[in-house]
Design a protein around this motif. Structure first.
Motif, PDB file in Angstrom:
ATOM      1  N   ALA A 265       1.283  -1.121   0.190  1.00  0.00           N
ATOM      2  CA  ALA A 265       0.198  -0.319  -0.054  1.00  0.00           C
ATOM      3  C   ALA A 265       0.954   1.367  -0.063  1.00  0.00           C
ATOM      4  O   ALA A 265       0.544   2.316   0.377  1.00  0.00           O
ATOM      5  CB  ALA A 265      -1.434   0.091   0.395  1.00  0.00           C
ATOM      6  N   SER A 266       2.364   1.451  -0.906  1.00  0.00           N
ATOM      7  CA  SER A 266       3.065   2.405  -0.769  1.00  0.00           C
ATOM      8  C   SER A 266       2.214   3.052  -1.236  1.00  0.00           C
ATOM      9  O   SER A 266       3.199   5.001  -0.621  1.00  0.00           O
ATOM     10  CB  SER A 266       4.528   1.623  -1.095  1.00  0.00           C
ATOM     11  N   PHE A 267       1.367   3.376  -1.861  1.00  0.00           N
ATOM     12  CA  PHE A 267       1.235   4.795  -2.151  1.00  0.00           C
ATOM     13  C   PHE A 267      -0.174   5.393  -2.421  1.00  0.00           C
ATOM     14  O   PHE A 267      -1.091   5.960  -2.214  1.00  0.00           O
ATOM     15  CB  PHE A 267       1.063   4.673  -4.273  1.00  0.00           C
ATOM     16  N   ILE A 268      -0.791   3.877  -0.954  1.00  0.00           N
ATOM     17  CA  ILE A 268      -1.863   4.884  -0.104  1.00  0.00           C
ATOM     18  C   ILE A 268      -1.866   5.221   0.728  1.00  0.00           C
ATOM     19  O   ILE A 268      -1.015   4.379   2.019  1.00  0.00           O
ATOM     20  CB  ILE A 268      -3.171   3.320   0.511  1.00  0.00           C
ATOM     21  N   SER A 269      -1.978   7.124   1.254  1.00  0.00           N
ATOM     22  CA  SER A 269      -1.925   7.554   2.606  1.00  0.00           C
ATOM     23  C   SER A 269      -3.155   8.840   1.869  1.00  0.00           C
ATOM     24  O   SER A 269      -3.685   9.402   1.872  1.00  0.00           O
ATOM     25  CB  SER A 269      -0.223   8.315   2.493  1.00  0.00           C
ATOM     26  N   GLY A 270      -3.397   9.047   3.347  1.00  0.00           N
ATOM     27  CA  GLY A 270      -4.439   9.490   3.600  1.00  0.00           C
ATOM     28  C   GLY A 270      -5.815   9.220   3.637  1.00  0.00           C
ATOM     29  O   GLY A 270      -6.899  10.152   3.859  1.00  0.00           O
ATOM     30  N   VAL A 271      -6.156   8.291   3.280  1.00  0.00           N
ATOM     31  CA  VAL A 271      -7.036   7.453   4.196  1.00  0.00           C
ATOM     32  C   VAL A 271      -8.331   7.609   4.836  1.00  0.00           C
ATOM     33  O   VAL A 271      -7.031   6.960   5.985  1.00  0.00           O
ATOM     34  CB  VAL A 271      -7.197   6.345   2.502  1.00  0.00           C
ATOM     35  N   ALA A 272      -9.530   6.837   4.935  1.00  0.00           N
ATOM     36  CA  ALA A 272      -9.529   7.115   6.182  1.00  0.00           C
ATOM     37  C   ALA A 272     -11.205   6.042   5.800  1.00  0.00           C
ATOM     38  O   ALA A 272     -11.716   6.459   4.903  1.00  0.00           O
ATOM     39  CB  ALA A 272     -10.719   8.435   6.904  1.00  0.00           C
ATOM     40  N   LEU A 273     -10.390   4.786   5.825  1.00  0.00           N
ATOM     41  CA  LEU A 273     -11.402   2.972   5.328  1.00  0.00           C
ATOM     42  C   LEU A 273     -12.067   2.627   6.095  1.00  0.00           C
ATOM     43  O   LEU A 273     -12.286   1.916   7.191  1.00  0.00           O
ATOM     44  CB  LEU A 273     -10.141   2.411   5.014  1.00  0.00           C
ATOM     45  N   PRO A 274     -13.725   3.084   5.740  1.00  0.00           N
ATOM     46  CA  PRO A 274     -14.552   2.408   6.622  1.00  0.00           C
ATOM     47  C   PRO A 274     -14.371   1.085   6.422  1.00  0.00           C
ATOM     48  O   PRO A 274     -14.628   0.649   5.968  1.00  0.00           O
ATOM     49  CB  PRO A 274     -15.903   2.463   5.500  1.00  0.00           C
ATOM     50  N   VAL A 275     -14.763   0.133   7.436  1.00  0.00           N
ATOM     51  CA  VAL A 275     -14.949  -1.132   7.388  1.00  0.00           C
ATOM     52  C   VAL A 275     -15.982  -1.961   8.399  1.00  0.00           C
ATOM     53  O   VAL A 275     -16.241  -1.678   9.064  1.00  0.00           O
ATOM     54  CB  VAL A 275     -13.744  -2.163   8.210  1.00  0.00           C
ATOM     55  N   ASP A 276     -17.115  -1.670   7.960  1.00  0.00           N
ATOM     56  CA  ASP A 276     -18.414  -1.730   8.259  1.00  0.00           C
ATOM     57  C   ASP A 276     -19.572  -2.711   7.855  1.00  0.00           C
ATOM     58  O   ASP A 276     -20.526  -1.821   8.008  1.00  0.00           O
ATOM     59  CB  ASP A 276     -18.763  -0.120   8.644  1.00  0.00           C
ATOM     60  N   ALA A 277     -19.378  -2.564   6.607  1.00  0.00           N
ATOM     61  CA  ALA A 277     -20.792  -2.691   5.881  1.00  0.00           C
ATOM     62  C   ALA A 277     -21.118  -2.172   5.384  1.00  0.00           C
ATOM     63  O   ALA A 277     -22.562  -2.540   5.058  1.00  0.00           O
ATOM     64  CB  ALA A 277     -21.453  -4.763   6.315  1.00  0.00           C
ATOM     65  N   CYS A 278     -21.170  -1.190   4.791  1.00  0.00           N
ATOM     66  CA  CYS A 278     -21.301   0.026   4.470  1.00  0.00           C
ATOM     67  C   CYS A 278     -22.628   0.893   5.041  1.00  0.00           C
ATOM     68  O   CYS A 278     -23.380   1.251   4.835  1.00  0.00           O
ATOM     69  CB  CYS A 278     -23.007  -0.567   3.233  1.00  0.00           C
TER      70      CYS A 278
END
Length: 262
Positions: A241-254
Motif C-alpha cells: 500500500a505504498s501509494f495509499i496515504s490520507g485515507v479513512a477506510l470504513p470497515v462496516d459493511a456499508c
C-alpha cells in the motif's frame, strides 16, 4: 498466489507497535501483525493483561513480541514506550494507533470531565503517538505506516455519542493533515473506521435488546467479527500500500453509507 501475497502484504522485517492492545481490536491487530511476520510491541495501561498475550503470540508465531506499559494521555509515558520498544526491537515502522474510550451520554448530559477524558485519549493521545512515531521514523530515515483507529462515527453521527463522534472526526482529519505533511519523509498515515465490533467499550450495549435492535437495522444485520479488521489493517501496514496515504477506510459493511444518507 502465495508469492504475490508475500510480496505485497508481508510484514517481515517490520517493527509494529499496537496501542490499546489489552483486548478487542488492539489485541486482534497485534496477533495479525505477528502472523504476518512482524516483531510486535503490545502497549496498554494494564501491563498484566498484555504480558500473557504477548507471550502467547510469541509462542504461536515465533516472532519477537513484547509488552510495554503505555498511557497515551501522558507524554512522558509515550516517550518511554517508544524508547523501550526501540531498545528491544528497533525503530517502530508500523503503528496501530488504537487506544480509545467512550462515555455514551445524551448531549445535554455530557460534562466537561467527560469531554476532556474522551478527547485526551481518543484525539490528543492518538496525536501524541502518531507524532512521536513519525519523528522517530523520519530521524531514522526508515519511513513507515501509521494507522489510526477512527470510527464510522467520525464519518457520521448517532445519538448519545456527541463527544465520542467529535473525537473520532478529529482523528479522521488528523490522519489526513499528517498524511499530507509526512509523505516527504516516507511516512504514510491512514485510518480505519470500524463499524460496530464487539469490544469492552460496547459489549454491554450490543448485547442488550436495544443494541441487538440497532444491529438488525444495519445493512449487514450483525456486528463485525474482529478478524474482519485484519485484512484492512495489514493492507495499510504493508509495502503493498505504498501509494495509499490520507485515507479513512470504513470497515462496516456499508453502515456508514446509511449513517450519512439518513
Amino acid at each position: 498466489m502465495s508469492n504475490i501475497l508475500n510480496e505485497h502484504f508481508s510484514l517481515t522485517g517490520k517493527v509494529v507497535l499496537i496501542t490499546g492492545a489489552s483486548s478487542g481490536i488492539g489485541e486482534q491487530l497485534a496477533r495479525a501483525a505477528a502472523r504476518a511476520g512482524a516483531d510486535v510491541a503490545l502497549a496498554a495501561r494494564r501491563l498484566d493483561k498484555i504480558e500473557k498475550t504477548a507471550a502467547d503470540i510469541a509462542a504461536e508465531t515465533g516472532q519477537k513480541v513484547i509488552a510495554v506499559k503505555l498511557d497515551v494521555t501522558d507524554g512522558d509515558s509515550v516517550t518511554a514506550c517508544f524508547d523501550t520498544v526501540e531498545a528491544a526491537l528497533g525503530t517502530v515502522t508500523v503503528v496501530g494507533n488504537n487506544a480509545g474510550m467512550a462515555i455514551p451520554k445524551w448531549a445535554l448530559e455530557d460534562t466537561e470531565e467527560d469531554w476532556d477524558r474522551t478527547m485526551n485519549t481518543n484525539l490528543k493521545g492518538v496525536w501524541r503517538v502518531a507524532q512521536t512515531a513519525a519523528k522517530r521514523m523520519a530521524d531514522a530515515g526508515v519511513g513507515g505506516s501509521i494507522i489510526n483507529t477512527a470510527s464510522i462515527l467520525g464519518l457520521g453521527v448517532s445519538p448519545q455519542q456527541t463527544t465520542y463522534a467529535t473525537s473520532k472526526a478529529g482523528v479522521v482529519h488528523l490522519t489526513k493533515a499528517m498524511a499530507l505533511e509526512l509523505g516527504r519523509f516516507g511516512v504514510r498515515v491512514n485510518a480505519i473506521c470500524p463499524g460496530y465490533f464487539v469490544t469492552e467499550i460496547n459489549e454491554e450495549f450490543l448485547s442488550s435488546d436495544n443494541g441487538q435492535k440497532m444491529l438488525r437495522s444495519t445493512p449487514a444485520r450483525r456486528a463485525g467479527k474482529l478478524s474482519e479488521l485484519e485484512a484492512p489493517f495489514l493492507m495499510l501496514a504493508a509495502d503493498g500500500a505504498s501509494f495509499i496515504s490520507g485515507v479513512a477506510l470504513p470497515v462496516d459493511a456499508c453502515h456508514s453509507i446509511k449513517l450519512v444518507g439518513g
